[in-house]
Design an enzyme around this catalytic site. Structure first.
Site, short mmCIF file in Angstrom:
data_model
loop_
_atom_site.label_atom_id
_atom_site.label_comp_id
_atom_site.label_asym_id
_atom_site.label_seq_id
_atom_site.Cartn_x
_atom_site.Cartn_y
_atom_site.Cartn_z
N ASP A 1 27.78 -40.46 -60.12
CA ASP A 1 26.32 -40.38 -60.06
C ASP A 1 25.60 -41.69 -60.39
OD1 ASP A 1 26.48 -40.50 -62.91
OD2 ASP A 1 26.61 -38.32 -63.03
N HIS B 1 36.25 -42.77 -59.17
CA HIS B 1 35.97 -41.96 -57.98
C HIS B 1 34.85 -42.55 -57.12
CE1 HIS B 1 37.88 -38.38 -60.27
NE2 HIS B 1 38.74 -38.89 -59.42
N CYS C 1 29.66 -50.25 -45.12
CA CYS C 1 29.83 -50.20 -43.67
C CYS C 1 31.30 -50.46 -43.33
CB CYS C 1 28.93 -51.24 -43.00
SG CYS C 1 29.23 -51.33 -41.22
N SER D 1 35.04 -34.51 -70.42
CA SER D 1 36.05 -34.29 -69.38
C SER D 1 37.00 -33.21 -69.84
CB SER D 1 36.85 -35.57 -69.09
OG SER D 1 37.92 -35.27 -68.21
N ASN E 1 34.40 -32.60 -75.97
CA ASN E 1 34.22 -31.76 -74.79
C ASN E 1 33.87 -30.37 -75.30
OD1 ASN E 1 34.39 -31.68 -71.84
ND2 ASN E 1 36.00 -30.17 -72.16
N ALA F 1 27.56 -33.64 -76.57
CA ALA F 1 27.71 -35.09 -76.64
C ALA F 1 26.36 -35.80 -76.69
CB ALA F 1 28.52 -35.58 -75.43
ZN ZN Z 1 27.78 -53.04 -40.70
#
Ligand code: ZN
Length: 256
Positions: A111, A126, A134, A200, A225, A243
């Protein structure tokens, strides 16, 4: 195993441990962003209902039908992320970095809220759904720019090269995690003297294996957690309190 659910007590113990640490690594998961109201596709049925995560989060499906992802981004992901801001967890971790107390911040979250909260160096295992790349010319475009593009056309055309080859800079189902980021994360964990896990459940790779690498190399483990995790048994301290309350209070103690 030392389990604490009282905010004050947790902040006191965590603060003392943080103060004593000389090389601190933190791993954050979805729970760190819970107070920011970012919907996720994991958990009880997910919070996005009009789009199917098996489709919008899958690389095979993205290659087949990129428009599906872009409609999802325009209609659901963008409005949700645009509303979400950093919460006291993000701010407290940024403060730890500022005062020189945090060596490494690794996150499973996509995020971008650690950076929004002021963190400078974040290892995103991630990726980041506020960033687009691109596949034709490798240009990187930000969230707002891509949002403006999709008003005109889906899939959007790259402003640099004109190809309709943009994709989110996130790891989709069916893709490998970014090797360089993951390698750096494992290296940092294995030289830390203390690892704090925030929000987590430590069940999916690499979330579970990262802190384990640190513990095997001699680091102390602290788990914050709201639910039990499979690694609670090897943690020095387990905190089952919010938290966003505990961490800011603990950071104040580090500074005090
Ligand atoms: Zn491009």
């Amino acid at each position: 195993m030392n389990i604490i659910d009282d905010v004050e007590e947790a902040a006191a113990q965590l603060g003392a441990l943080l103060k004593a640490s000389t090389r601190l690594a933190v791993l954050t998961g979805a729970g760190a962003s819970a107070a920011s109201g970012v919907p996720t596709y994991r958990g009880a049925g997910g919070q996005w209902t009009r789009y199917d995560p098996a489709k919008y989060a899958s690389i095979d499906f993205f290659r087949k039908d990129p428009s599906y992802y872009w409609s999802f981004f325009r209609d659901e992901r963008y409005p949700a992320l645009a509303k979400a801001g950093p919460n006291p967890v993000h701010e407290a971790l940024a403060e730890l970095e500022r005062i020189g107390k945090l060596s490494t911040l690794v996150t499973q979250n996509i995020d971008g809220l650690h950076q929004a909260g002021g963190s400078k160096r974040v290892l995103e295992v991630h990726g980041n759904s506020r960033r687009f790349v691109c596949q034709a010319c490798n240009a990187v475009h930000d969230f707002e720019r891509v949002r403006a593009l999709i008003d005109d056309q889906i899939p959007p055309a790259c402003p640099d090269c004109g190809e309709q080859e943009l994709r989110p800079d996130v790891v989709l189902f069916g893709e490998a995690l970014p090797h360089d980021v993951l390698t750096a994360a494992f290296e940092e964990m294995s030289v830390a003297d203390m690892i704090v896990v925030v929000g987590s459940s430590l069940v999916v790779h690499p979330a579970a294996s990262l802190p384990l690498a640190g513990v095997q190399a001699g680091a102390k483990l602290i788990i914050m957690n709201i639910d039990p995790t499979p690694m609670d048994g090897i943690a020095q301290l387990v905190i089952r309190a919010p938290a966003d309350k505990v961490l800011p209070a603990a950071v104040e103690r580090v500074k005090g």
